[in-house]
Design a protein around this motif. Structure first.
Motif, PDB file in Angstrom:
ATOM      1  N   GLU A 168       0.822  -1.208   0.000  1.00  0.00           N
ATOM      2  CA  GLU A 168       0.000   0.000   0.000  1.00  0.00           C
ATOM      3  C   GLU A 168       0.854   1.256   0.000  1.00  0.00           C
ATOM      4  O   GLU A 168       0.414   2.309  -0.480  1.00  0.00           O
ATOM      5  CB  GLU A 168      -0.937   0.000   1.210  1.00  0.00           C
ATOM      6  CG  GLU A 168      -1.954  -1.155   1.189  1.00  0.00           C
ATOM      7  CD  GLU A 168      -2.895  -1.104   2.368  1.00  0.00           C
ATOM      8  OE1 GLU A 168      -2.789  -0.152   3.175  1.00  0.00           O
ATOM      9  OE2 GLU A 168      -3.749  -2.008   2.495  1.00  0.00           O
ATOM     10  N   ASP A 169       2.061   1.176   0.538  1.00  0.00           N
ATOM     11  CA  ASP A 169       2.947   2.336   0.569  1.00  0.00           C
ATOM     12  C   ASP A 169       3.424   2.665  -0.851  1.00  0.00           C
ATOM     13  O   ASP A 169       3.942   1.782  -1.548  1.00  0.00           O
ATOM     14  CB  ASP A 169       4.159   2.043   1.458  1.00  0.00           C
ATOM     15  CG  ASP A 169       5.089   3.235   1.559  1.00  0.00           C
ATOM     16  OD1 ASP A 169       6.071   3.282   0.779  1.00  0.00           O
ATOM     17  OD2 ASP A 169       4.830   4.120   2.383  1.00  0.00           O
ATOM     18  N   PRO A 170       3.261   3.914  -1.305  1.00  0.00           N
ATOM     19  CA  PRO A 170       3.634   4.284  -2.683  1.00  0.00           C
ATOM     20  C   PRO A 170       5.099   4.009  -3.018  1.00  0.00           C
ATOM     21  O   PRO A 170       5.411   3.574  -4.127  1.00  0.00           O
ATOM     22  CB  PRO A 170       3.321   5.790  -2.735  1.00  0.00           C
ATOM     23  CG  PRO A 170       2.287   6.003  -1.684  1.00  0.00           C
ATOM     24  CD  PRO A 170       2.626   5.033  -0.592  1.00  0.00           C
ATOM     25  N   LEU A 171       6.003   4.274  -2.077  1.00  0.00           N
ATOM     26  CA  LEU A 171       7.419   4.054  -2.340  1.00  0.00           C
ATOM     27  C   LEU A 171       7.737   2.570  -2.475  1.00  0.00           C
ATOM     28  O   LEU A 171       8.522   2.163  -3.335  1.00  0.00           O
ATOM     29  CB  LEU A 171       8.262   4.683  -1.229  1.00  0.00           C
ATOM     30  CG  LEU A 171       8.237   6.219  -1.152  1.00  0.00           C
ATOM     31  CD1 LEU A 171       9.086   6.707   0.010  1.00  0.00           C
ATOM     32  CD2 LEU A 171       8.721   6.823  -2.467  1.00  0.00           C
ATOM     33  N   GLU A 172       7.122   1.760  -1.624  1.00  0.00           N
ATOM     34  CA  GLU A 172       7.332   0.320  -1.709  1.00  0.00           C
ATOM     35  C   GLU A 172       6.736  -0.236  -2.999  1.00  0.00           C
ATOM     36  O   GLU A 172       7.311  -1.145  -3.622  1.00  0.00           O
ATOM     37  CB  GLU A 172       6.705  -0.373  -0.500  1.00  0.00           C
ATOM     38  CG  GLU A 172       7.412  -0.065   0.817  1.00  0.00           C
ATOM     39  CD  GLU A 172       6.782  -0.789   1.982  1.00  0.00           C
ATOM     40  OE1 GLU A 172       5.816  -1.566   1.765  1.00  0.00           O
ATOM     41  OE2 GLU A 172       7.229  -0.584   3.131  1.00  0.00           O
ATOM     42  N   LEU A 173       5.589   0.322  -3.424  1.00  0.00           N
ATOM     43  CA  LEU A 173       4.969  -0.114  -4.674  1.00  0.00           C
ATOM     44  C   LEU A 173       5.850   0.246  -5.869  1.00  0.00           C
ATOM     45  O   LEU A 173       6.011  -0.551  -6.796  1.00  0.00           O
ATOM     46  CB  LEU A 173       3.596   0.539  -4.826  1.00  0.00           C
ATOM     47  CG  LEU A 173       2.806   0.176  -6.090  1.00  0.00           C
ATOM     48  CD1 LEU A 173       2.555  -1.326  -6.154  1.00  0.00           C
ATOM     49  CD2 LEU A 173       1.492   0.949  -6.130  1.00  0.00           C
ATOM     50  N   GLN A 174       6.436   1.447  -5.827  1.00  0.00           N
ATOM     51  CA  GLN A 174       7.340   1.871  -6.892  1.00  0.00           C
ATOM     52  C   GLN A 174       8.544   0.933  -6.979  1.00  0.00           C
ATOM     53  O   GLN A 174       8.973   0.538  -8.075  1.00  0.00           O
ATOM     54  CB  GLN A 174       7.820   3.303  -6.620  1.00  0.00           C
ATOM     55  CG  GLN A 174       8.762   3.869  -7.661  1.00  0.00           C
ATOM     56  CD  GLN A 174       8.051   4.635  -8.744  1.00  0.00           C
ATOM     57  OE1 GLN A 174       6.837   4.520  -8.876  1.00  0.00           O
ATOM     58  NE2 GLN A 174       8.780   5.415  -9.510  1.00  0.00           N
ATOM     59  N   GLU A 175       9.069   0.543  -5.824  1.00  0.00           N
ATOM     60  CA  GLU A 175      10.221  -0.363  -5.790  1.00  0.00           C
ATOM     61  C   GLU A 175       9.849  -1.739  -6.341  1.00  0.00           C
ATOM     62  O   GLU A 175      10.620  -2.342  -7.091  1.00  0.00           O
ATOM     63  CB  GLU A 175      10.739  -0.493  -4.360  1.00  0.00           C
ATOM     64  CG  GLU A 175      11.961  -1.392  -4.236  1.00  0.00           C
ATOM     65  CD  GLU A 175      12.468  -1.517  -2.810  1.00  0.00           C
ATOM     66  OE1 GLU A 175      13.456  -2.240  -2.597  1.00  0.00           O
ATOM     67  OE2 GLU A 175      11.871  -0.885  -1.909  1.00  0.00           O
TER      68      GLU A 175
END
Length: 213
Positions: A168-175
């Motif tokens: 759900e975290d945008p940065l983790e999703l980007q990674e």
């Protein structure tokens, strides 16, 4: 060996599919800033586009490029695993009475036609679902904009996550998206290397790996 070369090239060149723009217009600068934030843009090469495809593309075309890259990467990952698994289990009694043998590129002609008919139906169903989810219906597409994708569609996101792996975290999703792109890029090179290597000498990939020991 070509497969080894493919892996090395992938590690060196598996970066984003586009490079920064060099013109100074505000529109170009804004587009360059946008693409620099896309998943898959990593050091040391950053936004890499040796053929200049991004410079000639509008936003809708860039979106289709990314959809195509993700889709081909996923297919290549399945193909790469299929090469190795298919050759590992060849001759096993559970696999069509142990009748499938030899390098993976020869399995195509050995598998019963019924299997390919079943596979075509499955692939067709998946592609229809992808088309309905990602693309604007043809009757609603303006003239000259064939292949237009929905504005609210994110390339590669078909709404299918049975294991709930998407963070759900945008940065983790980007990674995670970057990792998928990198693995897909490597798999495309690996699958091409597998095909070329087996076509050259008629030996399976696992045979080559075993001969290296």
């Amino acid at each position: 060996m070509k497969t080894v070369a493919a892996a090395i090239l992938a590690l060196m060149g598996s970066t984003a599919a586009f490079q920064p723009f060099t013109t100074k217009s505000s529109a170009t600068i804004n587009k360059a800033a946008m693409v620099e934030e896309l998943p898959g843009v990593i050091a040391p090469t950053g936004f890499w586009d040796p053929l200049g495809l991004a410079a000639k593309a509008d936003d809708a075309t860039l979106k289709r490029y990314r959809e195509a890259e993700i889709t081909h990467g996923r297919v290549a990952m399945l193909a790469t695993v299929g090469f190795l698994v298919g050759e590992k289990v060849e001759g096993s009694s559970f696999l069509w009475d142990a009748s499938i043998k030899g390098p993976a590129i020869t399995h195509f002609l050995q598998v019963p036609h019924e299997f390919w008919a079943f596979l075509v139906v499955i692939i067709g169903a998946i592609e229809i679902r992808r088309a309905q989810t990602a693309f604007v219906p043809p009757e609603e597409v303006p003239v000259g904009q064939a292949g237009l994708m929905r504005e609210n569609y994110t390339p590669g996101d078909l709404g299918w996550d049975p294991l709930s792996l998407s963070p759900e975290d945008p940065l983790e999703l980007q990674e995670m998206k970057t990792k998928e792109l990198q693995h897909g890029r490597l798999a495309m090179l690996a699958a091409a290397g597998f095909l070329a290597q087996e076509a050259v000498d008629g030996q399976g990939i696992l045979e080559h790996l075993a001969s290296m020991n």
